[in-house]
Design a protein around this motif. Structure first.
Motif, PDB file in Angstrom:
ATOM      1  N   SER A  35       0.818  -1.228   0.000  1.00 43.25           N
ATOM      2  CA  SER A  35       0.000   0.000   0.000  1.00 43.25           C
ATOM      3  C   SER A  35       0.848   1.273   0.000  1.00 43.25           C
ATOM      4  CB  SER A  35      -0.926   0.006   1.220  1.00 43.25           C
ATOM      5  OG  SER A  35      -0.143   0.109   2.386  1.00 43.25           O
ATOM      6  N   GLU A  36       2.177   1.097  -0.026  1.00 48.16           N
ATOM      7  CA  GLU A  36       3.057   2.261   0.028  1.00 48.16           C
ATOM      8  C   GLU A  36       2.894   3.124  -1.240  1.00 48.16           C
ATOM      9  OE1 GLU A  36       7.497   2.488   1.935  1.00 48.16           O
ATOM     10  OE2 GLU A  36       7.164   1.141   0.254  1.00 48.16           O
ATOM     11  N   THR A  37       2.756   4.409  -1.046  1.00 47.06           N
ATOM     12  CA  THR A  37       2.637   5.288  -2.214  1.00 47.06           C
ATOM     13  C   THR A  37       4.034   5.580  -2.770  1.00 47.06           C
ATOM     14  OG1 THR A  37       2.882   7.304  -0.925  1.00 47.06           O
ATOM     15  CG2 THR A  37       0.629   6.443  -1.173  1.00 47.06           C
ATOM     16  N   ALA A  38       4.075   6.140  -3.976  1.00 50.61           N
ATOM     17  CA  ALA A  38       5.371   6.458  -4.594  1.00 50.61           C
ATOM     18  C   ALA A  38       6.131   7.452  -3.722  1.00 50.61           C
ATOM     19  CB  ALA A  38       5.139   7.032  -5.983  1.00 50.61           C
ATOM     20  N   GLU A  39       5.379   8.405  -3.149  1.00 48.39           N
ATOM     21  CA  GLU A  39       6.038   9.413  -2.316  1.00 48.39           C
ATOM     22  C   GLU A  39       6.621   8.780  -1.054  1.00 48.39           C
ATOM     23  OE1 GLU A  39       5.106  13.720  -0.255  1.00 48.39           O
ATOM     24  OE2 GLU A  39       3.481  12.594  -1.156  1.00 48.39           O
ATOM     25  N   LYS A  41       7.587   5.745  -0.752  1.00 46.74           N
ATOM     26  CA  LYS A  41       8.759   4.949  -1.171  1.00 46.74           C
ATOM     27  C   LYS A  41       9.982   5.846  -1.276  1.00 46.74           C
ATOM     28  CE  LYS A  41       7.076   0.975  -3.602  1.00 46.74           C
ATOM     29  NZ  LYS A  41       6.019   0.846  -4.549  1.00 46.74           N
ATOM     30  N   LYS A  42       9.781   7.003  -1.909  1.00 53.76           N
ATOM     31  CA  LYS A  42      10.889   7.950  -2.103  1.00 53.76           C
ATOM     32  C   LYS A  42      11.425   8.400  -0.742  1.00 53.76           C
ATOM     33  CE  LYS A  42      11.414  12.143  -4.369  1.00 53.76           C
ATOM     34  NZ  LYS A  42      10.640  13.277  -4.743  1.00 53.76           N
ATOM     35  N   ASP A  43      10.481   8.724   0.155  1.00 54.57           N
ATOM     36  CA  ASP A  43      10.887   9.159   1.495  1.00 54.57           C
ATOM     37  C   ASP A  43      11.677   8.064   2.208  1.00 54.57           C
ATOM     38  OD1 ASP A  43       9.651  11.543   1.132  1.00 54.57           O
ATOM     39  OD2 ASP A  43       7.850  11.056   2.296  1.00 54.57           O
ATOM     40  N   ALA A  44      11.195   6.813   2.034  1.00 54.28           N
ATOM     41  CA  ALA A  44      11.843   5.700   2.730  1.00 54.28           C
ATOM     42  C   ALA A  44      13.269   5.506   2.227  1.00 54.28           C
ATOM     43  CB  ALA A  44      11.024   4.418   2.551  1.00 54.28           C
ATOM     44  N   VAL A  45      13.456   5.636   0.901  1.00 53.83           N
ATOM     45  CA  VAL A  45      14.802   5.469   0.325  1.00 53.83           C
ATOM     46  C   VAL A  45      15.732   6.547   0.889  1.00 53.83           C
ATOM     47  CG1 VAL A  45      16.123   5.660  -1.833  1.00 53.83           C
ATOM     48  CG2 VAL A  45      14.021   4.318  -1.772  1.00 53.83           C
ATOM     49  N   LYS A  46      15.203   7.762   0.974  1.00 47.42           N
ATOM     50  CA  LYS A  46      16.006   8.876   1.455  1.00 47.42           C
ATOM     51  C   LYS A  46      16.366   8.672   2.933  1.00 47.42           C
ATOM     52  CE  LYS A  46      16.003  13.825   0.863  1.00 47.42           C
ATOM     53  NZ  LYS A  46      15.202  14.961   0.497  1.00 47.42           N
ATOM     54  N   LEU A 380       5.253   7.580  15.771  1.00 45.85           N
ATOM     55  CA  LEU A 380       5.458   8.958  15.326  1.00 45.85           C
ATOM     56  C   LEU A 380       5.151   9.036  13.843  1.00 45.85           C
ATOM     57  CD1 LEU A 380       8.771   9.617  17.208  1.00 45.85           C
ATOM     58  CD2 LEU A 380       6.614  10.746  17.675  1.00 45.85           C
ATOM     59  N   GLU A 381       4.210   9.883  13.508  1.00 44.72           N
ATOM     60  CA  GLU A 381       3.874  10.001  12.096  1.00 44.72           C
ATOM     61  C   GLU A 381       5.066  10.547  11.313  1.00 44.72           C
ATOM     62  OE1 GLU A 381       0.038  11.539  10.813  1.00 44.72           O
ATOM     63  OE2 GLU A 381       1.156  12.615   9.293  1.00 44.72           O
ATOM     64  N   GLY A 382       5.221  10.018  10.104  1.00 46.28           N
ATOM     65  CA  GLY A 382       6.338  10.479   9.294  1.00 46.28           C
ATOM     66  C   GLY A 382       7.543   9.576   9.461  1.00 46.28           C
ATOM     67  N   MET A 383       7.579   8.803  10.570  1.00 45.24           N
ATOM     68  CA  MET A 383       8.717   7.914  10.780  1.00 45.24           C
ATOM     69  C   MET A 383       8.485   6.573  10.098  1.00 45.24           C
ATOM     70  SD  MET A 383      10.840   9.550  12.767  1.00 45.24           S
ATOM     71  CE  MET A 383      11.806   8.334  13.635  1.00 45.24           C
ATOM     72  N   ALA A 384       7.234   6.104  10.118  1.00 46.22           N
ATOM     73  CA  ALA A 384       6.960   4.795   9.533  1.00 46.22           C
ATOM     74  C   ALA A 384       5.494   4.711   9.179  1.00 46.22           C
ATOM     75  CB  ALA A 384       7.333   3.700  10.507  1.00 46.22           C
ATOM     76  N   ALA A 385       4.998   5.733   8.474  1.00 46.99           N
ATOM     77  CA  ALA A 385       3.563   5.800   8.219  1.00 46.99           C
ATOM     78  C   ALA A 385       2.968   4.504   7.665  1.00 46.99           C
ATOM     79  CB  ALA A 385       3.257   6.967   7.308  1.00 46.99           C
ATOM     80  N   PRO A 386       3.578   3.895   6.671  1.00 47.73           N
ATOM     81  CA  PRO A 386       2.917   2.736   6.094  1.00 47.73           C
ATOM     82  C   PRO A 386       2.859   1.551   7.055  1.00 47.73           C
ATOM     83  CG  PRO A 386       4.755   3.459   4.721  1.00 47.73           C
ATOM     84  CD  PRO A 386       4.840   4.197   5.999  1.00 47.73           C
ATOM     85  N   GLY A 412      -3.754   9.102  14.550  1.00 49.31           N
ATOM     86  CA  GLY A 412      -4.772   8.410  13.797  1.00 49.31           C
ATOM     87  C   GLY A 412      -4.772   8.552  12.290  1.00 49.31           C
ATOM     88  N   ARG A 413      -3.627   8.663  11.676  1.00 49.75           N
ATOM     89  CA  ARG A 413      -3.625   8.729  10.222  1.00 49.75           C
ATOM     90  C   ARG A 413      -2.774   7.611   9.617  1.00 49.75           C
ATOM     91  NH1 ARG A 413      -1.042  12.772   8.158  1.00 49.75           N
ATOM     92  NH2 ARG A 413      -2.237  12.813   6.263  1.00 49.75           N
ATOM     93  N   HIS A 414      -3.016   7.364   8.351  1.00 51.94           N
ATOM     94  CA  HIS A 414      -2.186   6.447   7.574  1.00 51.94           C
ATOM     95  C   HIS A 414      -2.082   5.055   8.168  1.00 51.94           C
ATOM     96  CE1 HIS A 414      -1.081   9.834   5.240  1.00 51.94           C
ATOM     97  NE2 HIS A 414      -0.389  10.403   6.196  1.00 51.94           N
TER      98      HIS A 414
END
Ligand code: FAD
Length: 432
Positions: A35-39, A41-46, A380-386, A412-414
């Motif tokens: 379910s990971e979005t392209a964005e 994925k990009k964030d995760a690579v970075k 923490l959101e942004g650290m591991a959203a998916p 409560g998101r993502h």
């Protein structure tokens, strides 16, 4: 998983829990990848590239922490150059970005008012998923957006320990107005940000002053209906007992008998488990007498480096365990204790981790013990959203926390699709 066993039966039960947790973790991971979005994925690579670049990671951390809070461009420029000189341009950045950084440092000597706002803006853009702007207008807009998405905001002003009473009062005012103006119904604070003169050799005076300030926050929380949730975050070991004392002292006052409030315990401290037991006994008595339950957020502990420095400087024994295996075992021990139904009713639990196995283990355990509604997952959101496990595996309360900047946390998101039902649980409204 054999470290805390008392009998072969218990060992077998825990091993089977562990197996279930492994299976669940694998399922969550593969679903999250799907379910990971392209964005994302990009964030995760970075992020992965940054994690493999220790100097780059340190530099990024300091830049975000210090430059964004520097009072004026000239000072920010000095800090920027000093940091870049110490760490070098991060390897994880692209060639052009590294070049730009070096160029920016040189030009900042002559034109700090031109260069530093550009650098600050870039830093804000890069960190916007984990740190939100503190400016009143931007924050209000952000919170309104989140409210429209039916997400709850956990407000946590970023920053180190306050150094002056002026700063402490300013922070207190900001926190109070967030509660009084109902900007948030979930606030996280730490003692060192409430009072600038914490002095453990003047324990009683310090405790009295901190209690007075926490009392104001709890009173402000109670102006909301239902009352807002105030959490005491934990930092350094030396503040552990003080934080617990202040928390219990103020909550024991009659006006806060019905207030549900929270505190953090760090499993990397050997002291944490006995203190968890004491706190639980206290909370059970409170609940038996008609008071509100409390909440403990269980974390491993984020202050290891500072604790090491403190121990070496003072020739003290290291306060945390000195190895990860002991920390992980203590985390499980505390988790098992907290998930006992008789304890969870008085001390609700927030399992805060980004370790997918530990999160899965907690989810399996809370289901087995039937304490889904008292045990929530926090990330923490942004650290591991998916990877956020869906609340529908049991608890209504699973949440993501979003540091914002100074800092706020969004809940409560993502969330992942539920592995059982396949339903998605994005942007659910979650109780604190
Ligand atoms: C929602 C949320 C809220 C948080 N709030 C707080 C808070 O209030 N206070 C706080 O201190 N932390 C807080 N943390 C951070 C937390 O303590 C951990 O540092 C972080 O979550 C990493 O642990 P993990 O379980 O995610 O990952 P893991 O990789 O499983 O564990 C990493 C952790 O293990 C421990 N560790 C690793 N190596 C060693 C070693 N050699 N010796 C001893 N210990 C070791 C450290 O605690 C390290 O942080 C919070 C985390 C989350 C997700």
């Amino acid at each position: 998983m054999m470290t805390m066993q008392e009998s072969p039966e218990m060992a077998a039960a825990t091993d089977s829990l562990a197996q279930e947790a492994i299976t669940l973790a694998a399922k969550l991971l593969s679903q999250s990848l799907e379910s990971e979005t392209a964005e994302e994925k990009k964030d995760a690579v970075k992020l992965a590239a940054m994690m493999e670049d220790p100097a780059g990671k340190e530099l990024t951390f300091h830049l975000t922490d210090r430059i964004l809070r520097a009072p004026e461009p000239k000072r920010a420029a000095q800090l920027f150059r000093a940091l870049l000189q110490s760490y070098g341009a991060p390897r994880y950045l692209s060639g052009p970005d590294r070049l730009l950084m070096k160029l920016g440092a040189e030009v900042s000597r002559f034109l700090p008012t031109v260069v530093m706002p550009a650098i600050t803006e870039r830093l804000r853009r890069e960190s916007r998923k984990v740190i939100l702007p503190a400016e009143e207008k931007e924050l209000t807009l952000h919170i309104e957006r989140r409210k429209a998405e039916q997400a709850q905001v956990n407000l946590n002003l970023l920053g180190e320990a306050v150094l002056s009473e002026e700063e402490a009062n300013k922070r207190l005012e900001q926190n109070l107005s967030a509660l009084l103006e109902k900007t948030t119904n979930y606030l996280s604070v730490k003692l060192s940000a409430l009072f600038s003169q914490i002095n453990l050799t003047a324990y009683e005076d310090t405790r009295r002053e901190l209690s007075a300030r926490l009392r104001l926050l709890y009173q402000a929380a109670q102006t909301q209906q239902p009352p807002a949730f105030v959490n005491l975050d934990m930092e350094e070991y030396r503040d552990l007992h003080l934080t617990l004392d202040v928390f219990q002292e103020v909550l024991a006052e009659p006006e806060f008998f019905k207030l549900r409030a929270g505190i953090v315990l760090q499993a990397y401290l050997p002291d944490a488990f006995p203190l968890q037991q004491e706190l639980t006994e206290w909370a059970k008595k409170r609940v038996d007498e008609g008071g509100a339950p409390i909440k403990v957020r269980l974390v491993k502990g984020a202050n290891l480096a500072m604790e090491k420095v403190d121990a070496e400087l003072h020739h003290w024994e290291l306060a945390p365990y000195d190895n990860k295996a002991d920390v992980d075992a203590n985390y499980k021990r505390m988790l098992h204790y907290a998930c006992k139904p008789e304890n969870a009713r008085a001390v609700n639990l927030g399992v805060a981790s980004h370790n997918l196995f530990d999160l899965s283990y907690a989810m399996v355990l809370r289901k087995k013990n039937g304490v889904e509604n008292a045990v929530e997952i926090e990330m923490l959101e942004g650290m591991a959203a998916p990877q956020c496990p869906s609340g529908s595996r049991g608890s209504r309360q699973d949440s993501l926390l979003l540091p914002r900047g100074q800092r706020c946390r969004l809940r409560g998101r993502h969330c992942l699709p539920d592995p059982a039902s396949g339903r998605e649980h994005h942007r659910r409204k979650l109780p604190p």
